[in-house]
Design a protein around this motif. Structure first.
Motif, PDB file in Angstrom:
ATOM      1  N   LYS A 102      64.576  79.528  50.536  1.00 54.47           N
ATOM      2  CA  LYS A 102      64.503  80.907  51.016  1.00 54.47           C
ATOM      3  C   LYS A 102      63.073  81.443  50.987  1.00 54.47           C
ATOM      4  N   ASN A 103      62.177  80.712  50.310  1.00 49.70           N
ATOM      5  CA  ASN A 103      60.803  81.167  50.073  1.00 49.70           C
ATOM      6  C   ASN A 103      60.723  82.375  49.157  1.00 49.70           C
ATOM      7  N   PHE A 104      61.796  82.686  48.496  1.00 52.15           N
ATOM      8  CA  PHE A 104      61.715  83.643  47.385  1.00 52.15           C
ATOM      9  C   PHE A 104      62.826  83.274  46.410  1.00 52.15           C
ATOM     10  N   GLN A 105      62.603  83.650  45.162  1.00 51.14           N
ATOM     11  CA  GLN A 105      63.625  83.451  44.138  1.00 51.14           C
ATOM     12  C   GLN A 105      64.233  84.818  43.882  1.00 51.14           C
ATOM     13  N   GLU A 132      61.619  89.143  17.747  1.00 48.13           N
ATOM     14  CA  GLU A 132      61.987  90.281  18.600  1.00 48.13           C
ATOM     15  C   GLU A 132      62.145  89.799  20.040  1.00 48.13           C
ATOM     16  N   ILE A 133      63.174  90.294  20.703  1.00 47.49           N
ATOM     17  CA  ILE A 133      63.435  89.901  22.096  1.00 47.49           C
ATOM     18  C   ILE A 133      62.962  91.009  23.026  1.00 47.49           C
ATOM     19  N   GLU A 134      62.152  90.622  24.002  1.00 50.02           N
ATOM     20  CA  GLU A 134      61.647  91.571  24.994  1.00 50.02           C
ATOM     21  C   GLU A 134      62.723  91.873  26.035  1.00 50.02           C
ATOM     22  N   ARG A 135      63.286  90.819  26.592  1.00 54.48           N
ATOM     23  CA  ARG A 135      64.233  90.996  27.699  1.00 54.48           C
ATOM     24  C   ARG A 135      65.045  89.730  27.925  1.00 54.48           C
ATOM     25  N   ALA A 136      66.197  89.896  28.536  1.00 55.70           N
ATOM     26  CA  ALA A 136      66.953  88.751  29.054  1.00 55.70           C
ATOM     27  C   ALA A 136      67.363  89.154  30.452  1.00 55.70           C
ATOM     28  N   HIS A 137      66.918  88.409  31.437  1.00 52.38           N
ATOM     29  CA  HIS A 137      67.249  88.798  32.814  1.00 52.38           C
ATOM     30  C   HIS A 137      67.913  87.668  33.584  1.00 52.38           C
ATOM     31  N   MET A 138      68.566  88.059  34.669  1.00 51.67           N
ATOM     32  CA  MET A 138      69.305  87.091  35.491  1.00 51.67           C
ATOM     33  C   MET A 138      68.428  86.607  36.631  1.00 51.67           C
ATOM     34  N   GLU A 139      68.557  85.363  36.964  1.00 51.80           N
ATOM     35  CA  GLU A 139      67.880  84.845  38.151  1.00 51.80           C
ATOM     36  C   GLU A 139      68.597  83.577  38.612  1.00 51.80           C
ATOM     37  N   GLU A 140      68.027  82.930  39.605  1.00 51.13           N
ATOM     38  CA  GLU A 140      68.647  81.691  40.095  1.00 51.13           C
ATOM     39  C   GLU A 140      67.674  80.544  39.888  1.00 51.13           C
ATOM     40  N   ASP A 141      68.229  79.361  39.694  1.00 57.15           N
ATOM     41  CA  ASP A 141      67.388  78.175  39.530  1.00 57.15           C
ATOM     42  C   ASP A 141      66.874  77.731  40.898  1.00 57.15           C
TER      43      ASP A 141
END
Ligand code: ADP
Ligand code: MG
Length: 503
Positions: A102-105, A132-141
């Motif tokens: 897609k040329n973007f994630q 300490e945890i900054e963030r947990a985010h969703m994405e695709e491999d």
């Protein structure tokens, strides 16, 4: 490679500098389908078979968010003591590379689904270190590229590259820590314990297969050094894909030694990604990376924002299993093991096995005796994990019952275990077939004892004269005659009875 020539010994480096660490851990979820498409999320299938038009970014298609993946993300956030965003969205992270058609994630940018958490990790000596945890985010491999013809599978020098899009679109959760300070000489241990704890949590939640060797859990390790009197952090490097617990430990250790060498020589650290080399346990320069790398993030126009209601979050919270650290505390108390005994069990990876054996009816002491003793010994000889020998809880319980009923002694039980592992059947069956039961039948024993006494009249005289310990001399021949299956205590009783001596 001047960097590797000026390595400073790890301990020496940490007399001058304090290390600062940061981890980006990618967790592949084990959902049935992908993050934004209905293609299967499966490992090991023929290349490019688990791919559909959404994964390939064909014109006119629309992504749809996988609800299970969102729920997994929220559960991971909750397990990491994070805040959960009431509303969050996706963004396009634009870059051109053949692993992403897609040329973007599709990822999250400034509004991650989970943020501001912490994780208490337990070090080997039982000390607890808070990360300490900054963030947990969703994405695709992204898809997987295989470079052919070059050395060590690298793109440099390759003749051509193969691309497999099966992994493109697999749901990922990226967990990012805040800078970790204060670990000092325990930095490598903290690093390893942190990644191990994340792996344990996601496995325990059931949201990931969590197999590092398959890339289900992947770690990028950021390391920098600051002089002990400095006020600002030093420049960090980001070592990519340190994908085993041992490698995490070694990569942190190596970067500390390498950076100290440069800083001692008055050179500066370049902010860059680095490659990890398992064979030499070193890192080499990757690409320069500034904090402001421009991916031209913009909001994903094809996906609606995710709104998390309080009821939904509470429902997911109620599904959380007992946190691993609390579970360990409970099991240790229930089983009555000492600190050292329990730590050995955990380090041997036998917590689940022992828990299962106890649940099946064994006492905590019996379960530990077999798993940590003979089974571990045989596994070590066979160079496999104790749980891979095919010994079940039922085997252990049956063996123990045979010992308690005095059908076999401990030594024979260990032999029987070997026959079980060799596939001869269940313990009682083996004892029967091989005639291994202890000889308790007094008439058979009596005959063997009579023979022994007839051959050793001098011993008999000594016993009659009150030297009871002389009985020991008769036990050897009796054992021999009964092929080791006599009960020594019973032999002694019978001898004394026959000679009319009081025990
Ligand atoms: P990037 O986009 O460069 O990968 P991230 O914010 O995703 O940046 O991750 C950077 C990681 O490095 C975080 O875990 C952060 O806490 C950590 N970090 C930031 N500054 C430093 C530093 N000076 N030394 C070590 N780690 C750092
Ligand atoms: Mg990052």
């Amino acid at each position: 490679m001047s960097a590797t020539e000026n390595l400073v010994d790890f301990e020496t480096a940490l007399q001058t500098y304090d290390p600062v660490l940061g981890f980006e851990v990618h967790v592949e979820l084990n959902t049935k389908t992908k993050m934004f498409s209905s293609a299967p999320n499966a490992f090991g299938d023929a290349p490019n078979t688990n791919v559909n038009e959404v994964d390939l970014g064909l014109p006119g298609v629309l992504p749809v968010v996988n609800k299970t993946a969102v729920e997994s993300a929220i559960m991971i956030g909750l397990a990491l003591n994070c805040q959960i965003a009431e509303k969050c969205g996706f963004a396009r992270k634009n870059y051109f590379y053949p692993d992403t058609p897609k040329n973007f994630q599709t990822s999250q940018y400034d509004d991650p689904i989970a943020f501001d958490g912490f994780l208490d990790v337990e070090l080997e000596d039982g000390e607890v270190f808070r990360v300490e945890i900054e963030r947990a985010h969703m994405e695709e491999d992204a898809g997987k590229l295989t470079h052919m013809g070059g050395a060590a599978g690298r793109i440099q020098g390759a003749d051509f590259s193969l691309v497999d899009y099966n992994r493109a679109g697999v749901p990922l959760i990226e967990i990012v820590t805040k800078p970790i300070v204060g670990a000092g000489t325990r930095a490598p241990e903290v690093a390893k314990a942190y990644v191990a704890a994340i792996r344990e949590i996601v496995r325990n939640l059931g949201v990931s297969d969590a197999r590092m060797e398959r890339g289900n859990v992947r770690c990028d390790a950021n390391v920098s050094l600051m002089r002990k009197d400095a006020e600002a952090f030093g420049t960090r490097t980001e070592t990519k894909n340190v994908n085993s617990l041992r490698a995490v430990d070694h990569a942190v250790r190596f970067e500390i030694s390498r950076q100290a060498g440069l800083l001692d020589a008055g050179e500066s650290i370049i902010q860059e990604t680095r490659h990890w080399h398992e064979d030499t346990r070193t890192t080499t320069s990757g690409r320069p990376k500034s904090d402001a790398d421009d991916y031209r993030y913009f909001p994903e126009p094809d996906l609606v924002p995710i709104v998390t209601t309080a009821e939904w979050i509470e429902e997911l919270r109620s599904r959380l299993p007992e946190p691993p650290a609390e579970r360990r505390k409970r099991l240790k108390a229930d089983w009555g093991y000492s600190d050292a005994e329990f730590r050995d069990v955990v380090n041997a990876g036998l917590l689940e096995a022992i828990e299962e054996t106890i649940a099946a009816g064994a006492t905590a002491a019996v379960a530990r005796k077999w798993w940590m003793g003979e089974i571990s010994r045989l596994a070590k000889n066979a160079e496999v994990e104790p749980t891979e020998l095919g010994v079940t809880s039922a085997t252990i319980i049956e063996l123990n019952a045979l010992i308690e009923a005095q059908k076999i002694n401990d030594k024979i039980a260990r032999q029987v275990l070997e026959y079980v592992i060799a596939g001869e059947g269940a313990p009682a069956e083996i004892v029967e077939k091989r005639g291994l039961a202890v000889v308790n039948d007094d008439s058979a024993l009596g005959a063997a004892i009579d023979d022994a006494m007839a051959q050793m009249p001098d011993v008999v005289e000594k016993i009659k004269g009150g030297k009871l310990q002389a009985v020991g001399a008769l036990i050897g021949p009796v054992m021999k005659a009964t092929r080791g299956q006599a009960d020594a205590g019973r032999v002694r009783e019978i001898v004394l009875e026959k000679l009319g001596v009081d025990g």
